[in-house]
Design a protein around this motif. Structure first.
Motif, PDB file in Angstrom:
ATOM      1  N   SER A 386       0.487  -0.727   0.074  1.00 39.22           N
ATOM      2  CA  SER A 386       0.060   0.508   0.130  1.00 39.22           C
ATOM      3  C   SER A 386       0.511   1.339  -0.176  1.00 39.22           C
ATOM      4  O   SER A 386      -0.175   2.432   0.044  1.00 39.22           O
ATOM      5  CB  SER A 386      -1.093   0.101   1.376  1.00 39.22           C
ATOM      6  OG  SER A 386      -0.272  -0.087   2.065  1.00 39.22           O
ATOM      7  N   SER A 387       2.318   1.397  -0.657  1.00 40.11           N
ATOM      8  CA  SER A 387       3.053   2.137  -0.128  1.00 40.11           C
ATOM      9  C   SER A 387       3.047   2.698  -1.154  1.00 40.11           C
ATOM     10  O   SER A 387       3.334   4.596  -1.211  1.00 40.11           O
ATOM     11  CB  SER A 387       4.796   1.773   0.213  1.00 40.11           C
ATOM     12  OG  SER A 387       5.128   1.354  -0.713  1.00 40.11           O
ATOM     13  N   ALA A 388       2.975   2.742  -2.620  1.00 41.63           N
ATOM     14  CA  ALA A 388       2.598   3.030  -3.830  1.00 41.63           C
ATOM     15  C   ALA A 388       1.729   2.297  -4.465  1.00 41.63           C
ATOM     16  O   ALA A 388       1.512   1.427  -4.702  1.00 41.63           O
ATOM     17  CB  ALA A 388       3.989   2.789  -4.645  1.00 41.63           C
ATOM     18  N   PRO A 389       1.674   3.219  -5.668  1.00 41.34           N
ATOM     19  CA  PRO A 389       0.497   2.985  -6.615  1.00 41.34           C
ATOM     20  C   PRO A 389       1.216   1.760  -7.686  1.00 41.34           C
ATOM     21  O   PRO A 389       2.813   1.602  -7.688  1.00 41.34           O
ATOM     22  CB  PRO A 389       0.498   3.996  -8.149  1.00 41.34           C
ATOM     23  CG  PRO A 389       0.472   5.009  -7.250  1.00 41.34           C
ATOM     24  CD  PRO A 389       1.580   4.716  -6.316  1.00 41.34           C
ATOM     25  N   LEU A 390       0.562   0.352  -7.672  1.00 36.34           N
ATOM     26  CA  LEU A 390       1.236  -0.719  -8.695  1.00 36.34           C
ATOM     27  C   LEU A 390       0.613  -0.381 -10.318  1.00 36.34           C
ATOM     28  O   LEU A 390       0.154  -0.359 -10.684  1.00 36.34           O
ATOM     29  CB  LEU A 390       0.453  -2.152  -8.092  1.00 36.34           C
ATOM     30  CG  LEU A 390       0.467  -2.574  -6.700  1.00 36.34           C
ATOM     31  CD1 LEU A 390      -0.450  -3.710  -6.376  1.00 36.34           C
ATOM     32  CD2 LEU A 390       1.747  -2.929  -6.575  1.00 36.34           C
ATOM     33  N   ARG A 391       1.955  -0.935 -10.790  1.00 38.63           N
ATOM     34  CA  ARG A 391       1.618  -1.075 -12.289  1.00 38.63           C
ATOM     35  C   ARG A 391       2.845  -2.508 -13.108  1.00 38.63           C
ATOM     36  O   ARG A 391       3.286  -2.496 -12.647  1.00 38.63           O
ATOM     37  CB  ARG A 391       3.024   0.180 -12.697  1.00 38.63           C
ATOM     38  CG  ARG A 391       2.919   0.393 -14.184  1.00 38.63           C
ATOM     39  CD  ARG A 391       3.570   1.755 -14.636  1.00 38.63           C
ATOM     40  NE  ARG A 391       4.996   1.805 -14.717  1.00 38.63           N
ATOM     41  CZ  ARG A 391       5.824   2.058 -13.702  1.00 38.63           C
ATOM     42  NH1 ARG A 391       5.139   2.525 -11.852  1.00 38.63           N
ATOM     43  NH2 ARG A 391       6.757   1.788 -13.137  1.00 38.63           N
ATOM     44  N   ALA A 392       1.457  -2.667 -13.770  1.00 37.96           N
ATOM     45  CA  ALA A 392       1.490  -4.022 -14.868  1.00 37.96           C
ATOM     46  C   ALA A 392       1.667  -3.453 -15.638  1.00 37.96           C
ATOM     47  O   ALA A 392       1.084  -2.735 -16.921  1.00 37.96           O
ATOM     48  CB  ALA A 392       0.404  -4.749 -14.948  1.00 37.96           C
ATOM     49  N   GLU A 393       3.103  -3.322 -16.549  1.00 38.54           N
ATOM     50  CA  GLU A 393       3.380  -2.895 -17.922  1.00 38.54           C
ATOM     51  C   GLU A 393       4.128  -4.671 -18.341  1.00 38.54           C
ATOM     52  O   GLU A 393       4.599  -5.307 -17.973  1.00 38.54           O
ATOM     53  CB  GLU A 393       5.204  -2.215 -17.771  1.00 38.54           C
ATOM     54  CG  GLU A 393       4.760  -0.921 -17.458  1.00 38.54           C
ATOM     55  CD  GLU A 393       5.408  -0.164 -17.320  1.00 38.54           C
ATOM     56  OE1 GLU A 393       6.559  -0.916 -17.547  1.00 38.54           O
ATOM     57  OE2 GLU A 393       4.954   1.393 -17.258  1.00 38.54           O
ATOM     58  N   VAL A 423       8.388 -20.720 -23.590  1.00 38.06           N
ATOM     59  CA  VAL A 423       8.330 -19.163 -24.456  1.00 38.06           C
ATOM     60  C   VAL A 423       6.541 -19.043 -24.527  1.00 38.06           C
ATOM     61  O   VAL A 423       6.713 -17.739 -24.341  1.00 38.06           O
ATOM     62  CB  VAL A 423       8.945 -19.626 -25.843  1.00 38.06           C
ATOM     63  CG1 VAL A 423       8.854 -18.339 -26.796  1.00 38.06           C
ATOM     64  CG2 VAL A 423      10.466 -19.735 -25.678  1.00 38.06           C
ATOM     65  N   TRP A 424       5.864 -20.257 -25.105  1.00 35.93           N
ATOM     66  CA  TRP A 424       3.952 -19.615 -24.883  1.00 35.93           C
ATOM     67  C   TRP A 424       3.833 -19.035 -23.715  1.00 35.93           C
ATOM     68  O   TRP A 424       3.126 -18.104 -23.287  1.00 35.93           O
ATOM     69  CB  TRP A 424       3.569 -20.309 -25.449  1.00 35.93           C
ATOM     70  CG  TRP A 424       3.649 -21.540 -24.869  1.00 35.93           C
ATOM     71  CD1 TRP A 424       3.084 -22.156 -23.769  1.00 35.93           C
ATOM     72  CD2 TRP A 424       4.212 -22.611 -25.071  1.00 35.93           C
ATOM     73  NE1 TRP A 424       3.128 -23.388 -23.863  1.00 35.93           N
ATOM     74  CE2 TRP A 424       3.972 -23.890 -24.551  1.00 35.93           C
ATOM     75  CE3 TRP A 424       5.388 -22.996 -26.101  1.00 35.93           C
ATOM     76  CZ2 TRP A 424       4.960 -25.210 -24.457  1.00 35.93           C
ATOM     77  CZ3 TRP A 424       6.302 -23.683 -26.149  1.00 35.93           C
ATOM     78  CH2 TRP A 424       5.968 -25.377 -25.265  1.00 35.93           C
ATOM     79  N   GLN A 425       4.384 -19.189 -21.984  1.00 35.13           N
ATOM     80  CA  GLN A 425       4.555 -18.436 -21.054  1.00 35.13           C
ATOM     81  C   GLN A 425       4.713 -17.204 -20.323  1.00 35.13           C
ATOM     82  O   GLN A 425       4.688 -17.661 -19.537  1.00 35.13           O
ATOM     83  CB  GLN A 425       4.325 -20.245 -20.452  1.00 35.13           C
ATOM     84  CG  GLN A 425       3.127 -21.215 -19.858  1.00 35.13           C
ATOM     85  CD  GLN A 425       3.175 -22.101 -19.165  1.00 35.13           C
ATOM     86  OE1 GLN A 425       3.605 -22.633 -18.676  1.00 35.13           O
ATOM     87  NE2 GLN A 425       2.384 -23.487 -19.455  1.00 35.13           N
ATOM     88  N   ARG A 426       5.516 -16.837 -21.630  1.00 38.06           N
ATOM     89  CA  ARG A 426       6.486 -15.715 -20.797  1.00 38.06           C
ATOM     90  C   ARG A 426       5.625 -14.121 -20.856  1.00 38.06           C
ATOM     91  O   ARG A 426       6.119 -13.701 -20.577  1.00 38.06           O
ATOM     92  CB  ARG A 426       7.928 -16.237 -21.069  1.00 38.06           C
ATOM     93  CG  ARG A 426       8.365 -17.732 -21.036  1.00 38.06           C
ATOM     94  CD  ARG A 426      10.117 -17.152 -21.618  1.00 38.06           C
ATOM     95  NE  ARG A 426      10.810 -18.561 -21.637  1.00 38.06           N
ATOM     96  CZ  ARG A 426      11.851 -19.186 -21.904  1.00 38.06           C
ATOM     97  NH1 ARG A 426      12.325 -18.456 -22.892  1.00 38.06           N
ATOM     98  NH2 ARG A 426      12.134 -20.871 -21.665  1.00 38.06           N
ATOM     99  N   ALA A 427       4.467 -14.828 -21.597  1.00 39.39           N
ATOM    100  CA  ALA A 427       4.689 -13.121 -22.201  1.00 39.39           C
ATOM    101  C   ALA A 427       2.977 -12.900 -20.540  1.00 39.39           C
ATOM    102  O   ALA A 427       1.885 -12.974 -20.676  1.00 39.39           O
ATOM    103  CB  ALA A 427       2.914 -12.900 -23.134  1.00 39.39           C
ATOM    104  N   VAL A 428       4.384 -12.708 -19.668  1.00 39.97           N
ATOM    105  CA  VAL A 428       3.236 -12.194 -18.907  1.00 39.97           C
ATOM    106  C   VAL A 428       3.695 -10.211 -18.505  1.00 39.97           C
ATOM    107  O   VAL A 428       4.516 -10.151 -18.639  1.00 39.97           O
ATOM    108  CB  VAL A 428       3.656 -13.151 -17.602  1.00 39.97           C
ATOM    109  CG1 VAL A 428       2.347 -14.296 -17.619  1.00 39.97           C
ATOM    110  CG2 VAL A 428       4.774 -12.684 -17.410  1.00 39.97           C
ATOM    111  N   PRO A 429       3.095  -9.667 -17.391  1.00 36.30           N
ATOM    112  CA  PRO A 429       2.688  -8.882 -16.995  1.00 36.30           C
ATOM    113  C   PRO A 429       4.134  -8.566 -16.029  1.00 36.30           C
ATOM    114  O   PRO A 429       4.592  -9.902 -15.526  1.00 36.30           O
ATOM    115  CB  PRO A 429       1.807  -8.198 -16.278  1.00 36.30           C
ATOM    116  CG  PRO A 429       1.241  -9.469 -16.180  1.00 36.30           C
ATOM    117  CD  PRO A 429       1.652 -10.867 -16.822  1.00 36.30           C
ATOM    118  N   VAL A 430       5.100  -7.797 -15.809  1.00 33.66           N
ATOM    119  CA  VAL A 430       6.332  -6.724 -14.689  1.00 33.66           C
ATOM    120  C   VAL A 430       4.867  -6.133 -13.718  1.00 33.66           C
ATOM    121  O   VAL A 430       4.569  -4.682 -14.732  1.00 33.66           O
ATOM    122  CB  VAL A 430       7.502  -6.419 -15.793  1.00 33.66           C
ATOM    123  CG1 VAL A 430       8.234  -5.569 -14.507  1.00 33.66           C
ATOM    124  CG2 VAL A 430       8.266  -7.785 -16.828  1.00 33.66           C
TER     125      VAL A 430
END
Length: 474
Positions: A386-393, A423-430
């Motif tokens: 809760s200390s800062a906004p989360l961002r998915a990129e 490889v097909w399971q690596r398309a995930v957000p950071v």
């Protein structure tokens, strides 16, 4: 007439003894009533002996909406049940036709699903259908002509438990009674019934068998029904042995971590045995049977690779994948949308889920019970979240993650390779917390962020939350 009544009495008594009902209550048996001659005879005969056995009946009708006469058939069934003082219920269904599945198969699937629900609603633990000996013979010949395997030519069992009706015993009490005996019963009792015009259409193979082939067989081989039934029993026994072998081979090929099968173990099996294993594995996955040509193609692809290559074999809405000697099933899904400017933000204040449709997945936040052990790979203090906004990129390349406190950070590409993530399971957000990486699905929490925040959170970091990624493709 006696043959029909005796068959019904024996199976009704069997239903009572084999089903589970509340002690002190009267057991209830459901009759699948289409309105045709066979089901009309089944209901009439069951009603005539149910009271003697202390059994309550309920007549169930499924309205498919495929015929203009469907409403008339439902009214007839309701009137027939009322005349025999048997409770009646009906259900309308919509057909959801799948690829490779015809109207007949879709109707059968919808019918049994609706019958199961109606049985549960009325407390019936046993369902009876009016299939008879001629139906069995037609089914076996039909499956032979279609070139199906042993499961198809094994025919219909008299009792199917648990079968396609979870929690309900499916019984075909007339399976050893001929159509001639059913006709005789209907004539003697003066029964009437509805006629489905589609049953006379010679364009359907089953109808052609019924009206052209079976009468010829009866003239030249009067005992053909018994002969085909004996063949079906032998086929069933042979299939049982193949299933036992398939189960043994499946267990032997399972990886120790339970994440699929070891490709190298499969390659030790001969062609027939591997086909049997694959066929059995498809069935235990709840999928439609694979065709002979598809099984042969799977074998070719599995034997041509050393297991290091990537193999994807789609079937019935799933994909059988081979990666690093691991063969496993996953849901078929399109490649997630990955655009350079795709970003999602969240100000976290206790949410349990964060849906990220661009990656076809959801980030799960699970509260940890007080006093439970903390897993640094997945757990984060509430104060930090809760200390800062989360961002998915999306990954842009070159991002680094420190998975272990005593090991250096590594690129996400290297970590995915080391963990054997396809490889097909690596398309995930950071997932970023401010300007620092917090979490990467399939890899875990960045330990640098926890280390940097430790001084601010100690000595009482408060509650912890476990992060997990749920993908629609898993």
């Amino acid at each position: 007439m006696a043959a029909v009544r005796q068959a019904l009495a024996g199976w009704l008594a069997s239903c009572v003894s084999s089903s589970s009902h509340i002690p002190g209550t009267i057991p209830r048996v459901a009759i699948a009533l289409s309105g045709g001659r066979d089901s009309a005879v089944l209901l009439d005969a069951a009603a005539s002996v149910a009271d003697e056995l202390g059994i309550h009946l309920v007549a169930l009708h499924i309205h498919h909406g495929l015929s203009r006469q469907a409403d008339i058939w439902q009214r007839f069934c309701a009137e027939r049940a009322a005349a025999l003082q048997v409770p009646f219920d009906a259900r309308r269904v919509r057909l959801a036709e799948r690829a490779g599945q015809g109207v007949e198969a879709a109707a059968r699937q919808a019918r049994y699903a609706a019958l199961r629900e109606l049985c549960q609603q009325h407390g019936a633990t046993c369902l009876m259908t009016a299939h008879h000996a001629d139906d069995q013979a037609e089914t076996i010949l039909l499956q032979l002509l279609r070139g199906t395997g042993l499961p198809g030519v094994a025919g219909m069992p008299e009792m199917d438990r648990p079968g396609r009706l979870a929690g309900v015993t499916l019984v075909r009490p007339l399976l050893n009674v001929s159509r001639a005996a059913i006709d005789a019963y209907a004539a003697r009792r003066g029964l009437d019934w509805v006629e489905d015009a589609s049953n006379q259409d010679p364009r359907f193979l089953r109808n052609a068998l019924r009206h052209d082939v079976m009468p010829a067989l009866a003239r030249h081989a009067p005992g053909y029904r018994q002969t085909l039934a004996r063949f079906a029993r032998h086929a069933h026994q042979a299939q049982t042995l193949l299933d036992e072998l398939g189960a043994q081979d499946l267990q032997a090929a399972r990886r120790p971590d339970g994440t699929g099968l070891d490709h190298r173990q499969l390659l030790t099996l001969g062609e027939a045995r591997l086909s049997n294993l694959l066929r059995y594995w498809v069935r235990v996955q709840g999928l439609r049977p694979a065709s002979e040509s598809r099984l042969a193609d799977w074998q070719r692809q599995l034997r041509r690779t050393d297991g290091a290559a990537q193999v994807a074999l789609p079937h019935d809405g799933r994909v059988m994948r081979l990666y690093r000697h691991r063969l496993y099933w996953e849901e078929a899904s399109p490649t997630p949308t990955r655009q350079a400017d795709t970003t999602a933000t969240l100000r976290w204040h206790g949410q349990r889920e964060w849906r990220l449709p661009n990656w076809r997945g959801t980030l799960i936040f699970a509260p940890m019970p007080p006093g439970s052990a903390v897993d640094a790979a997945t757990d984060v203090p509430e104060a930090l979240l809760s200390s800062a906004p989360l961002r998915a990129e999306p990954r842009s390349g070159g991002e680094r993650l420190k998975r272990h406190p005593r090991q250096p950070s590594k690129t996400l590409k290297n970590l995915f390779q080391a963990e054997g993530v396809p490889v097909w399971q690596r398309a995930v957000p950071v997932v970023w917390l401010g300007s620092k990486i917090l979490f990467v699905p399939r890899l875990g929490v960045d330990q640098r962020l926890l280390r940097d925040a430790a001084g601010q959170l100690e000595p009482h970091p408060g509650a912890w939350w476990r992060l997990a990624w749920h993908s629609l493709g898993d």
